[in-house]
Enzyme design. Structure first.
Site: not given
Length: 482
Positions: A175, A250, A284, A383
């Site tokens: 996906k 992750e 990231c 973040e």
């Protein structure tokens, strides 16, 4: 003319069972539709899983070198279409042309790497404790695996999951993120042309709730590999754990680079600037905190501000220094954090959405630097996923290391120093899955493990290199008496 794509299920390109679709628009020009894709449902997921499960036995029994040959050919076919894939990635995701070309090349290299590694998939022989006995191991695939991938590296991350999964003999349902799914379809076109048997790899597009949820919870899926936010990754891991699926997630990062007095400050500013503002900070592993020794703090702030102000922002097709955010929601999130930062530090540069004839239709923001930030500030702890750098002052090396570790994430970290002892101490003691000396926090080699600590990862299995094969394989120990 926008292209209409389909799901790829059991070797056929198909519409969603619902007949519904969604459009992908250009981040540089929101009125421009790039492509249209199926808005899939649980029924589409079940059809893809059916196909993958049915194909599993034959694909597992295919010799590793033969599986590898298909991956290698797919990589070569992708190389033939590199310019096409690069432009498609730029138009959907917003990366600069140079960044997109580098990402496509990485996908090509990963196919070739795992195409070769498929020949090495075996076990080990050990000495048995008695005569007339053999004791050895063999690798077996997990079975059918679900891959859920993000928009920020829309071709590299799918391929670095897909290639080792297929090399190890698994069948796949993938996906992709809805913001940039077309390059995944292009990859599957290459796999199809390379001779991948029907059902071995399938792709289903749509929302996380309609596609991702049913895929993760399916009792016929044997493993799940996810890359995305920590919030979603945690839910994925919890759902997968309900029936003891193997899972690998992750997730986020809040990555520091420490700058010590021995550093060349101009070079340090360039290194950190590339890590902070490259890919519009939408990585990231992006550098979001510069932790700078007090002896060179003011000099560094001046240098990084000059660097940020020098960057040209624009449509990725023109190959500027920095492209737009991928979507209106991502831009809005970054602007919200910039507003928070105004009360948590000193705005040195940037801080605004770009708007004039060149920018009005896109999701552009200025590269932004805040100085005078305390490490417990939100812009130093959360973040942001945008081109925003918080500069934090440290009193000493030990203080800088403590500040680097004082965060919930632990993905990538670096130090800039000419002192070997500082460098060695840093990489040994920093709480991050990737540690670097005199390099930016972004940028990864494909043949070594990648993954994080703390809230950056489920801390189960690493990705890439041999570690990628480890996740997608089970080891069986065999005792033979004769």
């Amino acid at each position: 003319m926008p292209r209409t794509y389909g799901n790829f299920i059991d070797g056929e390109w198909t519409e969603s069972r619902s007949g519904e679709t969604f459009d992908v628009t250009s981040p540089a020009s929101a009125g421009e539709t790039v492509s249209s894709h199926p808005a899939s449902s649980r029924e589409d997921v079940e059809a893809a899983v059916d196909a993958a499960v049915a194909a599993q036995g034959e694909w597992e029994s295919t010799p590793g070198p033969s599986r590898g040959a298909i991956l290698t050919k797919a990589g070569s076919l992708l190389a033939d279409r590199k310019d096409e894939a690069t432009e498609l990635l730029v138009r959907e995701e917003g990366k600069t042309r140079s960044e997109a070309a580098g990402e496509v090349q990485r996908a090509i290299d990963i196919f070739h790497y795992y195409g070769a590694k498929a020949r090495d998939l075996g076990g080990v022989t050990k000495s048995a404790s008695g005569p007339d006995k053999d004791l050895y191991t063999k690798r077996e695939p997990l079975g059918t695996v679900a891959l859920i991938t993000p928009w920020n590296y829309p071709i590299a991350i799918p391929v670095w999951k897909l290639a080792p999964a297929l090399a190890a003999g698994n069948t796949v349902v993938l996906k992709p993120a809805s913001e940039a799914p077309s390059v995944v379809s292009l990859v599957f076109e290459c796999l199809e042309a390379a001779g991948l048997p029907a059902g071995v790899a399938n792709v289903v597009t749509g929302s996380g709730s309609d596609v991702g949820g049913p895929l993760v919870s399916s009792d016929r899926v044997d493993g799940v590999s996810f890359t995305g936010s920590t919030e979603v990754g945690t839910m994925v891991a919890e759902t997968a754990a309900e029936d003891l699926k193997r899972v690998q997630c992750e997730m986020g990062g809040k990555n520091p680079t420490v700058v010590m007095p021995s550093a060349d400050i101009e070079e340090a500013a360039k290194t950190i600037g590339v890590g902070a503002f490259g890919t519009t900070g939408q990585s990231c592993t992006a550098t979001s905190r510069a932790i700078v020794h007090e002896a060179v703090y003011d000099e560094f702030v001046a240098a990084i501000t000059e660097y940020a102000n020098s960057l040209v922002v624009g449509d990725g097709l023109d190959d500027p220094d920095m492209g737009p955010h991928v979507s209106e929601s991502e831009l809005s999130s970054t602007l919200e954090y910039i507003d928070i930062g105004r009360s948590e530090g000193t705005l040195e540069c940037g801080g605004s959405r770009l708007s004039n004839d060149d920018y009005d239709d896109g999701y552009f923001v200025e590269p932004t630097v805040f100085s005078g930030v305390e490490n417990d500030a939100r812009i130093a702890q959360e973040e942001i996923f945008g081109p925003v750098l918080a500069v934090v002052e440290a009193e000493s090396f030990d203080d800088a290391l403590s500040l680097a570790n004082d965060v919930d994430y632990g993905l990538s970290a670096s130090i800039i120093t000419q002192d070997l002892t500082e460098g060695k101490r840093f990489v040994n003691d920093v709480e991050a899955g990737v540690a670097k000396i005199n390099e930016k926090t972004t940028g990864l080699e494909l043949h070594v493990p990648f993954g994080g600590y703390k809230d950056s990862s489920t801390n189960t299995y690493r990705e890439q290199g041999d570690a990628g094969l480890d996740f997608f394989s089970s080891v069986k120990t065999i005792y033979e008496n004769y």
